[in-house]
Design a protein around this motif. Structure first.
Motif, mmCIF file in Angstrom:
data_model
loop_
_atom_site.group_PDB
_atom_site.id
_atom_site.type_symbol
_atom_site.label_atom_id
_atom_site.label_comp_id
_atom_site.label_asym_id
_atom_site.label_seq_id
_atom_site.Cartn_x
_atom_site.Cartn_y
_atom_site.Cartn_z
ATOM 1 N N GLU A 65 0.833 -1.190 0.000
ATOM 2 C CA GLU A 65 0.000 0.000 0.000
ATOM 3 C C GLU A 65 0.873 1.247 0.000
ATOM 4 O OE1 GLU A 65 -2.390 1.009 3.492
ATOM 5 O OE2 GLU A 65 -4.112 1.028 2.157
ATOM 6 N N GLY A 66 0.990 1.900 -1.142
ATOM 7 C CA GLY A 66 1.810 3.102 -1.264
ATOM 8 C C GLY A 66 0.957 4.337 -1.391
ATOM 9 N N ILE A 67 1.613 5.438 -1.787
ATOM 10 C CA ILE A 67 0.899 6.711 -1.902
ATOM 11 C C ILE A 67 -0.192 6.627 -2.958
ATOM 12 C CG2 ILE A 67 1.168 9.131 -2.543
ATOM 13 C CD1 ILE A 67 3.961 9.030 -1.329
ATOM 14 N N GLY A 68 0.097 5.958 -4.089
ATOM 15 C CA GLY A 68 -0.893 5.855 -5.165
ATOM 16 C C GLY A 68 -2.168 5.196 -4.700
ATOM 17 N N LEU A 69 -2.033 4.053 -4.000
ATOM 18 C CA LEU A 69 -3.207 3.327 -3.522
ATOM 19 C C LEU A 69 -3.963 4.137 -2.473
ATOM 20 C CD1 LEU A 69 -4.923 0.826 -3.597
ATOM 21 C CD2 LEU A 69 -3.406 -0.230 -1.935
ATOM 22 N N LYS A 70 -3.219 4.846 -1.605
ATOM 23 C CA LYS A 70 -3.885 5.681 -0.604
ATOM 24 C C LYS A 70 -4.670 6.803 -1.267
ATOM 25 C CE LYS A 70 -0.670 4.771 3.212
ATOM 26 N NZ LYS A 70 0.375 5.316 4.103
ATOM 27 N N ASN A 71 -4.099 7.394 -2.342
ATOM 28 C CA ASN A 71 -4.816 8.437 -3.075
ATOM 29 C C ASN A 71 -6.107 7.896 -3.673
ATOM 30 O OD1 ASN A 71 -3.006 10.459 -2.532
ATOM 31 N ND2 ASN A 71 -1.815 10.178 -4.395
ATOM 32 N N ILE A 72 -6.026 6.682 -4.249
ATOM 33 C CA ILE A 72 -7.217 6.051 -4.838
ATOM 34 C C ILE A 72 -8.267 5.836 -3.762
ATOM 35 C CG2 ILE A 72 -8.079 3.920 -5.890
ATOM 36 C CD1 ILE A 72 -5.375 3.716 -7.350
ATOM 37 N N SER A 73 -7.853 5.256 -2.637
ATOM 38 C CA SER A 73 -8.791 4.969 -1.544
ATOM 39 C C SER A 73 -9.426 6.253 -1.010
ATOM 40 C CB SER A 73 -8.057 4.224 -0.425
ATOM 41 O OG SER A 73 -8.916 3.953 0.635
ATOM 42 N N THR A 74 -8.616 7.309 -0.837
ATOM 43 C CA THR A 74 -9.131 8.575 -0.314
ATOM 44 C C THR A 74 -10.177 9.174 -1.252
ATOM 45 O OG1 THR A 74 -7.043 9.033 0.824
ATOM 46 C CG2 THR A 74 -8.502 10.912 0.402
ATOM 47 N N ARG A 75 -9.877 9.145 -2.558
ATOM 48 C CA ARG A 75 -10.805 9.729 -3.535
ATOM 49 C C ARG A 75 -12.131 8.961 -3.579
ATOM 50 N NH1 ARG A 75 -8.715 13.337 -7.262
ATOM 51 N NH2 ARG A 75 -6.498 13.809 -7.021
ATOM 52 N N ILE A 76 -12.056 7.627 -3.577
ATOM 53 C CA ILE A 76 -13.285 6.829 -3.655
ATOM 54 C C ILE A 76 -14.080 6.946 -2.354
ATOM 55 C CG2 ILE A 76 -14.199 4.503 -3.936
ATOM 56 C CD1 ILE A 76 -13.116 5.796 -6.496
ATOM 57 N N THR A 77 -13.391 7.012 -1.212
ATOM 58 C CA THR A 77 -14.079 7.208 0.069
ATOM 59 C C THR A 77 -14.824 8.541 0.062
ATOM 60 O OG1 THR A 77 -12.411 5.904 1.225
ATOM 61 C CG2 THR A 77 -13.779 7.359 2.561
ATOM 62 N N TYR A 78 -14.228 9.554 -0.554
ATOM 63 C CA TYR A 78 -14.886 10.858 -0.678
ATOM 64 C C TYR A 78 -16.222 10.724 -1.407
ATOM 65 C CZ TYR A 78 -15.827 15.274 -3.117
ATOM 66 O OH TYR A 78 -16.433 16.372 -3.654
ATOM 67 N N LEU A 79 -16.305 9.798 -2.375
ATOM 68 C CA LEU A 79 -17.556 9.562 -3.119
ATOM 69 C C LEU A 79 -18.456 8.553 -2.421
ATOM 70 C CD1 LEU A 79 -16.225 9.381 -6.813
ATOM 71 C CD2 LEU A 79 -17.225 11.345 -5.631
ATOM 72 N N LYS A 80 -18.117 8.156 -1.182
ATOM 73 C CA LYS A 80 -18.875 7.155 -0.407
ATOM 74 C C LYS A 80 -18.826 5.782 -1.065
ATOM 75 C CE LYS A 80 -20.361 10.563 2.192
ATOM 76 N NZ LYS A 80 -19.704 10.837 3.476
ATOM 77 N N GLY A 81 -17.780 5.501 -1.847
ATOM 78 C CA GLY A 81 -17.661 4.224 -2.535
ATOM 79 C C GLY A 81 -16.675 3.293 -1.862
ATOM 80 N N THR A 82 -16.411 2.153 -2.532
ATOM 81 C CA THR A 82 -15.484 1.154 -1.995
ATOM 82 C C THR A 82 -14.505 0.720 -3.083
ATOM 83 O OG1 THR A 82 -16.962 -0.679 -2.571
ATOM 84 C CG2 THR A 82 -17.172 0.256 -0.364
#
Length: 647
Positions: A608-625
């Motif tokens: 889990e690097g910065i790229g994956l954390k960015n993806i997770s943060t953005r999708i969480t912002y949209l209430k997604g998974t």
């Protein structure tokens, strides 16, 4: 004896997940097919995937629903709705299950499709039974039986008899439960359905285990497991291993209990079945408690409680709370044990209130009876007045004391509710602030991208264009006699030209015109078309994206897809990449699958690097998974689900 056995409620028969079947169905789906055949094959393949790759199976079911809706295949659409509900039952997600059974019932009623009406009502019964709403479960089962009586296939009726048996077993009517199990077993043996026979053996094992006939219970569980191992059905096999683990705990065969419990846990994790995972943690907690490892026991029970609370599994919640309280009591921590007892009281609020009302009524009846007796005695024997008054006073004191005790209990319950409510409000506010922070960060990133893109295009880009024009004009009017300098001038001109193109390319990547003008699907395709197809062949499929999405949703999904593709190019060593974007009802799903070298997705902390954390943060912002599935040498699958806000 606390319940430690678990069963999988029968619904409709699922196909075995064999690689040969999957390859055969996939090969047929690649050919040129009419819509009816394609939908039927997709539903069959989705059933196979349910036991092995549940995410892929769910994605295929959503795509099939979209195709069936588009082509107006209502008979196949209702079957797809029921299959999705069955998949949600495997994962113990009650709300989503009831949502899709309602869709199925509404459509099947107009089509007079009795088989799917029976299946849908049976699934509702299973969901209510899991929530211990016995009256609603019985009502749904009786409705399902009415529809099953009108079809010739005996299998659904046999399955329903098993469910009735388990319903009566839960209600404590052992004789009635045994009657229904025997009836179901007779039907299944007549049609030689091994999967269904294994289910009845499993239920009989539970029945004998709960009545403390442990060796007989173990024998039935072993028979059920043998059949399920032969059928290779992961979903049911997981429950068999779980029950064998539970019975061995009661038989004090703790090593054997751990072995079967670990087998069950691996399968439930693979299937993403939170109910099953919670049950495994409950069994683990009991094993550790029995062997004196109280700290590990509490950790396991708390994991079970967390999962059971998430999926509203009342039975596992009750078991976990009782077990945690008992463990702390054995550790001598009576304060913590008392706290978990209070949590259990809250869980049983309805039953508790009913019991208190009954107790008050009994006390009131006793009081009135005693009072009347005193009045009669007063008329007959004046000399016993003092004695009757003393009795009357004692009864009154008893009633007042009972009422006071009940009042204190209710006060504690209301206080706990108030405390939980305040905690929920605080948590909601924290989540709200996190959402605001995430939105601010993402909005700031997009604004900065627009600014940089504008500066590159209008500033640096224009300067390069001017340099190119001036240099070209200079070379036209200046004669260079030396060949070496002439070649240098040409190379310089080419470098300026290449710089202009590079600046435009970077500006368009940071804020693509296609995303602003044509939407998400076109922007992704435009981005993919700029990648060298000789090194990495990429296919993009879009479904249901005729209408534009919200600007924020499109921007976030585009950045996430862009990040995923860049990760594949940098790290995967893949030769093929498939991207699917699907909009269905009020949600958008994205799958990104490559055939690269893969990695162990179970060890998230190692990749889990910065790229994956960015993806997770953005999708969480949209209430997604975001779900990532990968293994060394087997490529990587990224599955993204985002709900859409209805305006």
């Amino acid at each position: 004896m606390k319940r430690i056995f678990y069963m999988l409620l029968l619904i409709s028969a699922a196909a075995s997940a064999q690689k040969k079947t999957i390859d055969s169905l996939n090969n047929r789906l690649k050919g040129k097919l009419d819509d009816t055949t394609r939908i039927e094959l997709s539903l069959k393949l989705a059933k196979v995937y349910r036991d092995t790759l549940p995410d892929k199976g769910m994605q295929l079911m959503y795509q099939t629903v979209a195709l069936a809706s588009k082509t107006n295949h209502k008979d196949l659409l209702v079957d797809a709705y029921v299959q999705i509900a069955e998949a949600f039952e495997d994962q113990a997600i009650a709300d989503s299950l009831l949502k899709y059974t309602k869709k199925a019932i509404d459509l099947a009623t107009t089509l007079k499709d009795n088989q799917n009406l029976g299946r849908a009502h049976n699934l509702n019964g299973n969901s209510y039974l899991q929530a211990r709403k016995f009256d609603l479960a019985q009502k749904e089962y009786l409705t399902a039986l009415k529809f099953y009586e009108s079809i010739k296939n005996p299998l659904p009726k046999g399955n329903l008899m098993v469910n009735f048996g388990y319903l009566f077993q839960q209600m404590g009517n052992v004789e009635k439960a045994h009657e229904y199990y025997d009836g179901a077993l007779k039907i299944f043996k007549e049609i030689n359905n091994q999967k269904a026979i294994a289910q009845v053996y499993n239920n009989l094992g539970i029945l004998y285990g709960e009545n403390n006939q442990l060796k007989k219970s173990e024998a039935y569980f072993n028979e059920s497991t043998k059949i399920r191992e032969h059928l290779n059905n992961n979903n049911q096999l997981a429950y068999s291993y779980l029950n064998l683990g539970g019975i061995n705990v009661l038989l004090k065969n703790y090593d054997k209990g751990r072995l079967y419990n670990d087998k069950a846990l691996k399968l439930f994790v693979l299937l993403k079945n939170n109910q099953g995972i919670a049950s495994c943690y409950t069994n683990s907690g009991q094993i550790e408690q029995e062997t004196g490892n109280y700290k590990k026991s509490v950790e396991a029970y708390n994991q079970a409680l967390l999962l059971a609370t998430k999926i509203k599994d009342m039975e596992n919640m009750e078991n976990a709370l009782v077990s945690i309280s008992n463990t702390y009591e054995k550790m001598g921590d009576f304060k913590t044990a008392y706290r978990y007892d209070n949590e259990l009281i809250k869980l049983k609020d309805t039953i508790y209130n009913k019991g208190m009302s009954k107790q008050i009524a009994e006390l009131e009846t006793k009081y009135k009876t005693e009072k009347k007796t005193q009045e009669i005695a007063l008329l007959n024997k004046q000399g016993t007045i003092q004695k009757l008054q003393i009795k009357n006073r004692n009864v009154t004191i008893g009633v007042v004391a009972a009422a006071l005790l009940i009042t204190v209990c209710f006060g504690l319950l209301f206080y706990n509710r108030y405390r939980l409510k305040q905690a929920a409000i605080l948590q909601a506010e924290v989540i709200k602030q996190q959402d605001i922070a995430s939105k601010s960060i993402i909005d700031a990133e997009e604004r900065e991208r627009k600014r940089i893109a504008g500066d590159l295009h209008d500033g640096v880009g224009q300067l390069f264009s001017a340099v190119k024009m001036n240099l070209g004009s200079l070379l036209e009017h200046v004669e260079i006699k030396e060949p070496t300098y002439s070649q240098l001038a040409e190379k310089t001109m080419l470098m300026v030209d290449e710089s202009c193109r590079e600046v435009r390319s970077i500006a368009h990547q940071m804020m693509p015109n296609a995303l602003l003008k044509a939407g998400l699907g076109s922007a992704v395709k435009d981005f993919i078309n700029k990648i060298d197809s000789h090194k990495l062949k990429i296919t993009v499929e879009t479904t249901g994206l005729g209408e534009r999405l919200d600007n924020n949703t499109e921007a976030v999904l585009y950045r996430v897809i862009q990040e995923c593709v860049n990760n594949v190019i940098k790290h995967a060593g893949a030769t093929r990449l498939d991207i699917q974007l699907t909009r269905e009802d009020n949600e958008v799903s994205v799958t990104i699958e490559d055939n690269g070298k893969g990695f162990d997705s179970a060890q998230r902390d190692k990749f889990e690097g910065i790229g994956l954390k960015n993806i997770s943060t953005r999708i969480t912002y949209l209430k997604g998974t975001v779900d990532i599935s990968s293994a060394p040498g087997k490529g990587t699958l990224v599955a993204i689900y985002v709900p859409l806000t209805i305006s």
